[in-house]
Design a protein around this motif. Structure first.
Motif, PDB file in Angstrom:
ATOM      1  N   LYS A 198    -105.852  37.130  85.858  1.00 24.09           N
ATOM      2  CA  LYS A 198    -106.251  35.728  85.991  1.00 24.09           C
ATOM      3  C   LYS A 198    -105.034  34.895  86.361  1.00 24.09           C
ATOM      4  CE  LYS A 198    -110.203  35.853  82.957  1.00 24.09           C
ATOM      5  NZ  LYS A 198    -110.910  35.229  81.843  1.00 24.09           N
ATOM      6  N   GLY A 199    -105.204  34.065  87.346  1.00 23.09           N
ATOM      7  CA  GLY A 199    -104.116  33.204  87.775  1.00 23.09           C
ATOM      8  C   GLY A 199    -103.791  33.465  89.226  1.00 23.09           C
ATOM      9  N   PRO A 200    -102.709  32.928  89.693  1.00 27.31           N
ATOM     10  CA  PRO A 200    -101.738  32.152  88.940  1.00 27.31           C
ATOM     11  C   PRO A 200    -102.206  30.714  88.715  1.00 27.31           C
ATOM     12  CG  PRO A 200    -101.033  32.348  91.215  1.00 27.31           C
ATOM     13  CD  PRO A 200    -102.302  33.150  91.080  1.00 27.31           C
ATOM     14  N   HIS A 201    -101.919  30.219  87.531  1.00 24.73           N
ATOM     15  CA  HIS A 201    -102.168  28.827  87.197  1.00 24.73           C
ATOM     16  C   HIS A 201    -100.913  28.068  87.610  1.00 24.73           C
ATOM     17  CE1 HIS A 201    -105.642  30.319  85.099  1.00 24.73           C
ATOM     18  NE2 HIS A 201    -104.870  31.139  84.406  1.00 24.73           N
ATOM     19  N   THR A 202    -101.105  26.974  88.335  1.00 24.40           N
ATOM     20  CA  THR A 202     -99.984  26.298  88.981  1.00 24.40           C
ATOM     21  C   THR A 202     -99.912  24.830  88.577  1.00 24.40           C
ATOM     22  OG1 THR A 202    -100.360  27.763  90.860  1.00 24.40           O
ATOM     23  CG2 THR A 202     -98.914  25.906  91.234  1.00 24.40           C
ATOM     24  N   PRO A 203     -99.160  24.504  87.530  1.00 27.13           N
ATOM     25  CA  PRO A 203     -98.987  23.079  87.204  1.00 27.13           C
ATOM     26  C   PRO A 203     -98.033  22.431  88.214  1.00 27.13           C
ATOM     27  CG  PRO A 203     -97.669  24.420  85.731  1.00 27.13           C
ATOM     28  CD  PRO A 203     -98.458  25.373  86.590  1.00 27.13           C
ATOM     29  N   PRO A 204     -98.010  21.107  88.278  1.00 30.83           N
ATOM     30  CA  PRO A 204     -97.076  20.436  89.187  1.00 30.83           C
ATOM     31  C   PRO A 204     -95.632  20.798  88.826  1.00 30.83           C
ATOM     32  CG  PRO A 204     -98.573  18.848  88.173  1.00 30.83           C
ATOM     33  CD  PRO A 204     -98.814  20.159  87.517  1.00 30.83           C
ATOM     34  N   PRO A 205     -94.747  20.827  89.826  1.00 26.60           N
ATOM     35  CA  PRO A 205     -93.345  21.152  89.518  1.00 26.60           C
ATOM     36  C   PRO A 205     -92.724  20.086  88.622  1.00 26.60           C
ATOM     37  CG  PRO A 205     -93.593  20.570  91.836  1.00 26.60           C
ATOM     38  CD  PRO A 205     -94.954  20.580  91.244  1.00 26.60           C
ATOM     39  N   GLU A 206     -91.808  20.535  87.775  1.00 25.93           N
ATOM     40  CA  GLU A 206     -91.082  19.625  86.890  1.00 25.93           C
ATOM     41  C   GLU A 206     -89.776  19.244  87.583  1.00 25.93           C
ATOM     42  OE1 GLU A 206     -89.246  19.594  82.360  1.00 25.93           O
ATOM     43  OE2 GLU A 206     -90.184  21.398  83.149  1.00 25.93           O
ATOM     44  N   GLU A 207     -89.474  17.961  87.631  1.00 21.26           N
ATOM     45  CA  GLU A 207     -88.226  17.485  88.236  1.00 21.26           C
ATOM     46  C   GLU A 207     -87.170  17.338  87.149  1.00 21.26           C
ATOM     47  OE1 GLU A 207     -87.284  16.782  91.432  1.00 21.26           O
ATOM     48  OE2 GLU A 207     -89.195  17.544  92.165  1.00 21.26           O
ATOM     49  N   LEU A 208     -86.090  18.070  87.273  1.00 16.38           N
ATOM     50  CA  LEU A 208     -84.980  17.973  86.330  1.00 16.38           C
ATOM     51  C   LEU A 208     -83.793  17.315  87.023  1.00 16.38           C
ATOM     52  CD1 LEU A 208     -85.153  21.508  84.682  1.00 16.38           C
ATOM     53  CD2 LEU A 208     -86.178  19.389  83.896  1.00 16.38           C
ATOM     54  N   SER A 209     -82.945  16.661  86.245  1.00 12.34           N
ATOM     55  CA  SER A 209     -81.746  16.056  86.822  1.00 12.34           C
ATOM     56  C   SER A 209     -80.550  16.294  85.911  1.00 12.34           C
ATOM     57  CB  SER A 209     -81.951  14.566  87.068  1.00 12.34           C
ATOM     58  OG  SER A 209     -82.134  13.886  85.863  1.00 12.34           O
TER      59      SER A 209
END
Length: 106
Positions: free
Chosen positions: A36-47
């Motif tokens: 099952k998947g892939p489940h794809t959440p929005p990308p996380e922006e890190l700084s």
């Protein structure tokens, strides 16, 4: 009792991440396990702050980068799931595995 192995894969290198996920999918489907998947959440922006010196330095603009996440589940086939979870992955892909048991009613 059936086991469900959940793999969480993270990377800043999206093509490498997609390649690993497709490789896992191909292995699982070839062995006949449920995937099952892939489940794809929005990308996380890190700084990250950047400084021009180690001590009392001025600060440059922050370095910002995305982290992509994919989550897949392998149902049953415990040996297969274990071998996938413990295999070598590219350095730029971080993998976490979670195994839980589910009891079937009936």
């Amino acid at each position: 009792m059936t086991f469900v192995t959940t793999l969480s894969l993270e990377s800043g290198d999206r093509p490498a991440l997609e390649s690993v996920v497709e490789e896992i999918r191909a292995i699982v489907e070839r062995k006949g396990a449920e995937f099952k998947g892939p489940h794809t959440p929005p990308p996380e922006e890190l700084s990250v702050p950047m400084y021009d010196r180690l001590e009392n330095g001025g600060q440059y603009d922050r370095w910002t980068y995305p982290v992509y996440t994919r989550t897949v589940e392998i149902h049953g086939h415990d040996d297969l799931a274990g071998s996938i979870a413990t295999r070598e992955f590219p350095d730029q892909v971080h993998v976490e595995a979670d195994v839980r048991s589910i009891s079937q009613t009936g």
